[in-house]
Motif scaffolding. Structure first.
Motif: not given
Length: 115
Positions: A19-20, A23, A48-49, A51-52
């Motif tokens: 997902s990251a 995104t 996104a960061s 999620k990562a």
């Protein structure tokens, strides 16, 4: 309990990592979904960061229990925020973020119990 955390943590990390990446790449489906609920484009790299970071934290949590627990809490909070954002925008397609929040909560419980 550790094996259950390891399986759930790795699978959740894979989902968050994918997902990251999507995104960061501004995948059409993700961009459309986020745009539908009013998320500005400028937030994409930050989200996104997060999620990562959650994915990395869950993986590090395999060896460092406190990091895994903290990452799971962060992922739960992230997806609770996603659910709230969807509901506030009157978009009731909340199953994906709700399920991910519940899976992250389960990862937290499993990590704490296996420490």
């Amino acid at each position: 309990m550790f094996i259950a955390y390891a399986v759930l943590g790795v699978l959740l990390a894979l989902a968050l990592g994918a997902s990251a990446v999507l995104t960061f790449a501004r995948n059409e489906a993700i961009a459309a979904s986020m745009g539908k609920v009013g998320v500005p484009d400028s937030w994409f790299p930050w989200l996104a960061s997060l999620k990562a970071a959650g994915a990395l934290g869950l993986l590090v949590g395999l060896g460092v229990p406190v990091i895994g627990a903290a990452a799971a809490v962060g992922v739960v909070l992230y997806f609770i925020g996603a659910v709230v954002t969807h509901v506030r925008a009157k978009d009731y397609e909340i199953a994906p973020p709700a399920v991910l929040a519940l899976l992250a909560a389960a990862a937290f419980v499993l990590r704490v119990l296996s420490a």
